[in-house]
Enzyme design. Structure first.
Site, PDB file in Angstrom:
ATOM      1  N   LYS A 128     -34.321 -44.079 -51.312  1.00 20.77           N
ATOM      2  CA  LYS A 128     -34.103 -43.051 -50.285  1.00 20.77           C
ATOM      3  C   LYS A 128     -34.251 -43.599 -48.872  1.00 20.77           C
ATOM      4  O   LYS A 128     -33.619 -43.106 -47.952  1.00 20.77           O
ATOM      5  CB  LYS A 128     -35.058 -41.871 -50.491  1.00 20.77           C
ATOM      6  CG  LYS A 128     -34.683 -41.047 -51.698  1.00 20.77           C
ATOM      7  CD  LYS A 128     -35.314 -39.666 -51.647  1.00 20.77           C
ATOM      8  CE  LYS A 128     -34.839 -38.850 -52.841  1.00 20.77           C
ATOM      9  NZ  LYS A 128     -35.596 -37.609 -53.021  1.00 20.77           N
ATOM     10  N   LYS A 212     -26.293 -42.012 -61.238  1.00 26.54           N
ATOM     11  CA  LYS A 212     -26.853 -40.719 -61.623  1.00 26.54           C
ATOM     12  C   LYS A 212     -26.090 -39.581 -60.933  1.00 26.54           C
ATOM     13  O   LYS A 212     -25.690 -39.738 -59.777  1.00 26.54           O
ATOM     14  CB  LYS A 212     -28.305 -40.717 -61.134  1.00 26.54           C
ATOM     15  CG  LYS A 212     -29.227 -39.787 -61.808  1.00 26.54           C
ATOM     16  CD  LYS A 212     -30.635 -39.967 -61.240  1.00 26.54           C
ATOM     17  CE  LYS A 212     -30.711 -39.641 -59.759  1.00 26.54           C
ATOM     18  NZ  LYS A 212     -32.060 -39.564 -59.206  1.00 26.54           N
ATOM     19  N   LYS A 215     -27.206 -34.834 -55.820  1.00 26.36           N
ATOM     20  CA  LYS A 215     -26.784 -33.972 -54.708  1.00 26.36           C
ATOM     21  C   LYS A 215     -26.261 -34.804 -53.538  1.00 26.36           C
ATOM     22  O   LYS A 215     -25.518 -34.317 -52.713  1.00 26.36           O
ATOM     23  CB  LYS A 215     -27.939 -33.129 -54.142  1.00 26.36           C
ATOM     24  CG  LYS A 215     -29.067 -32.792 -55.055  1.00 26.36           C
ATOM     25  CD  LYS A 215     -30.129 -31.912 -54.408  1.00 26.36           C
ATOM     26  CE  LYS A 215     -31.335 -31.838 -55.329  1.00 26.36           C
ATOM     27  NZ  LYS A 215     -32.297 -30.837 -55.133  1.00 26.36           N
TER      28      LYS A 215
HETATM   29  P1  TYM Z   1     -35.278 -32.992 -57.615  1.00 22.00           P
HETATM   30  O1  TYM Z   1     -35.242 -31.771 -56.740  1.00 22.00           O
HETATM   31  O2  TYM Z   1     -34.633 -34.227 -57.111  1.00 22.00           O
HETATM   32  O3  TYM Z   1     -34.642 -32.686 -59.021  1.00 22.00           O
HETATM   33  C1  TYM Z   1     -35.056 -31.568 -59.776  1.00 22.00           C
HETATM   34  C2  TYM Z   1     -35.101 -31.928 -61.246  1.00 22.00           C
HETATM   35  O4  TYM Z   1     -33.802 -32.321 -61.695  1.00 22.00           O
HETATM   36  C3  TYM Z   1     -33.886 -33.557 -62.390  1.00 22.00           C
HETATM   37  N1  TYM Z   1     -32.628 -34.313 -62.194  1.00 22.00           N
HETATM   38  C4  TYM Z   1     -31.869 -34.778 -63.194  1.00 22.00           C
HETATM   39  N2  TYM Z   1     -31.997 -34.704 -64.530  1.00 22.00           N
HETATM   40  C5  TYM Z   1     -31.031 -35.266 -65.297  1.00 22.00           C
HETATM   41  N3  TYM Z   1     -29.942 -35.909 -64.768  1.00 22.00           N
HETATM   42  C6  TYM Z   1     -29.774 -36.011 -63.427  1.00 22.00           C
HETATM   43  N4  TYM Z   1     -28.693 -36.615 -62.926  1.00 22.00           N
HETATM   44  C7  TYM Z   1     -30.761 -35.429 -62.575  1.00 22.00           C
HETATM   45  N5  TYM Z   1     -30.909 -35.341 -61.222  1.00 22.00           N
HETATM   46  C8  TYM Z   1     -32.063 -34.651 -61.018  1.00 22.00           C
HETATM   47  C9  TYM Z   1     -35.074 -34.273 -61.762  1.00 22.00           C
HETATM   48  O5  TYM Z   1     -35.580 -35.262 -62.627  1.00 22.00           O
HETATM   49  C10 TYM Z   1     -36.032 -33.112 -61.552  1.00 22.00           C
HETATM   50  O6  TYM Z   1     -36.733 -32.837 -62.750  1.00 22.00           O
HETATM   51  N6  TYM Z   1     -39.816 -34.949 -57.138  1.00 22.00           N
HETATM   52  C11 TYM Z   1     -39.098 -33.857 -57.767  1.00 22.00           C
HETATM   53  C12 TYM Z   1     -39.600 -32.481 -57.368  1.00 22.00           C
HETATM   54  C13 TYM Z   1     -41.058 -32.286 -57.579  1.00 22.00           C
HETATM   55  C14 TYM Z   1     -41.729 -32.176 -58.822  1.00 22.00           C
HETATM   56  C15 TYM Z   1     -43.094 -32.000 -58.518  1.00 22.00           C
HETATM   57  C16 TYM Z   1     -41.280 -32.190 -60.148  1.00 22.00           C
HETATM   58  C17 TYM Z   1     -42.011 -32.194 -56.601  1.00 22.00           C
HETATM   59  N7  TYM Z   1     -43.213 -32.031 -57.162  1.00 22.00           N
HETATM   60  C18 TYM Z   1     -44.071 -31.851 -59.525  1.00 22.00           C
HETATM   61  C19 TYM Z   1     -42.275 -32.037 -61.160  1.00 22.00           C
HETATM   62  C20 TYM Z   1     -43.609 -31.876 -60.834  1.00 22.00           C
HETATM   63  C21 TYM Z   1     -37.646 -33.967 -57.354  1.00 22.00           C
HETATM   64  O7  TYM Z   1     -37.324 -34.573 -56.387  1.00 22.00           O
HETATM   65  O8  TYM Z   1     -36.783 -33.274 -58.074  1.00 22.00           O
END
Ligand code: TYM
Length: 350
Positions: A128, A212, A215
């Site tokens: 990032k 992957k 967004k």
């Molecule tokens: P974020 O907002 O980037 O993504 C949300 C969730 O979607 C999953 N994900 C995917 N799964 C499968 N294939 C993909 N291409 C894909 N892209 C995204 C992510 O693995 C995630 O589960 N750091 C986290 C948010 C967060 C969080 C937490 C999660 C903050 N605190 C505590 C769990 C527990 C994040 O950036 O997710």
């Protein structure tokens, strides 16, 4: 002077509290099929098995610039997606991270537990921050420490996430373990495990089987958004990159065929089947036959979600009530955890 707490004499003590599920999604762009299959779809199922806490990670979102006038609406959109994918606010606790300041307070304490060397290894920060690390926010660097606080404020034991979050979960376990050791509180925090099983844990871009689904990909054709209509979904699948070979009989036959493997995995995850079952059904058929079936399935599953999100967003009052109620229920768990932590650390007044 030493910067380390004394080493405990006894070994690790297992956590004996109740199981809890916690997860979150950042309100920083449209949700896509990867978010749905990797995370949201699992939330709705787990809520009926284990007490479940699902939040909108707006503290995390501001580690990169977010337009203040839009942030609240972005939070509502994620909450709408939670409800539209089956989370029931009477069963699960749904809230905005910034409405529970205990997350930030616990994160500060964890900043003093985690080591720089641990954070230096985080691959997501490297991705990032790109070439201009020194221009990134400090928050982006300590992002995984806040994630550990999100999880451990509820002493959550299970965290449903996509594959890309595994490293952050390892760090959460390291922080929990070190906290328990440093403050002589064996078994105080659980060592939470990521729930990443199943074919949707790593959904790849529709344009490039090595990247992957994300967004931040500039091409909208790389992903299916939760709010895409039936025509857009069908068109994106029609244009998805594939190869000229027919589908094989077994999963081994997909090795080295990243795009084909991705589409089969998406089909399996959407249908709730194993990859092997999908291959048993379509072996020998080419993508000319498989893609329309996949498009029909994707439209059948995703279409109603987008429709329900639009309905919910037309009356933000309902979403706001869910978030207000959820924040109070979340604080009722997080505040006592933080009080215990502050007493262990030795703070005045704790
Ligand atoms: P974020 O907002 O980037 O993504 C949300 C969730 O979607 C999953 N994900 C995917 N799964 C499968 N294939 C993909 N291409 C894909 N892209 C995204 C992510 O693995 C995630 O589960 N750091 C986290 C948010 C967060 C969080 C937490 C999660 C903050 N605190 C505590 C769990 C527990 C994040 O950036 O997710």
């Amino acid at each position: 002077m030493t910067d380390q707490a004394p080493t405990p004499s006894e070994g690790p003590v297992p956590y004996s509290g109740p199981d809890r599920v916690l997860s979150g999604v950042q309100p920083s762009g449209d949700l896509h099929l990867g978010n749905y299959l990797g995370a949201l779809k699992k939330f709705a199922r787990l809520q009926h098995e284990i007490p479940t806490f699902i939040f909108v990670a707006d503290y995390h979102a501001i580690t990169v610039w977010q337009e203040p006038a839009k942030l609240k609406q972005q939070v509502r959109e994620i909450a709408a997606a939670y409800l539209a994918t089956g989370l029931d606010p009477k069963v699960a606790t749904i809230f905005a991270q910034s409405a529970v300041p205990e997350h930030a307070e616990l994160a500060w304490i964890f900043n003093c537990v985690a080591r720089l060397g641990w954070l230096d290894r985080m691959t997501q920060f490297k991705e990032k921050s790109g070439k201009h690390k020194e221009r990134s926010s400090v928050g982006l660097y300590t992002y995984p420490v806040l994630q550990a606080a999100d999880i451990l404020a509820y002493k959550a034991t299970k965290v449903p996430v996509g594959d890309d979050q595994k490293q952050h979960l390892e760090l959460t376990r390291d922080i929990a373990q070190k906290f328990n050791n440093d403050f002589a509180a064996p078994g105080f925090f659980p060592l939470p495990e990521p729930l990443t099983q199943g074919p949707g844990a790593r959904v790849m871009s529709l344009r490039d089987g090595a990247a992957k689904m994300s967004k931040s990909d500039p091409s909208d054709y790389s992903r299916i958004n939760l709010t895409d209509d039936a025509d857009a979904i069908a068109q994106k699948i029609r244009k998805a990159r594939t190869d000229a070979e027919p589908l094989p009989e077994t999963a081994e036959g997909l090795e080295g065929r990243a795009e084909a493997k991705n589409l089969v995995g998406i089909y399996a995850a959407l249908a709730g089947k194993a990859e092997a079952e999908v291959l048993a059904e379509y072996a020998g058929q080419g993508f000319g036959a498989f893609k329309p079936k996949l498009a029909d399935l994707a439209v059948a599953v995703m279409g109603p979600i987008g429709g329900e999100m639009r309905r919910l967003l037309s009356d933000p009052g309902e979403i706001d009530r869910v978030l207000t109620d959820g924040a109070a229920r979340a604080r009722a768990i997080a505040a006592p955890t933080l009080a215990e932590v502050k007493a262990l650390v030795g703070f005045w007044g704790a």
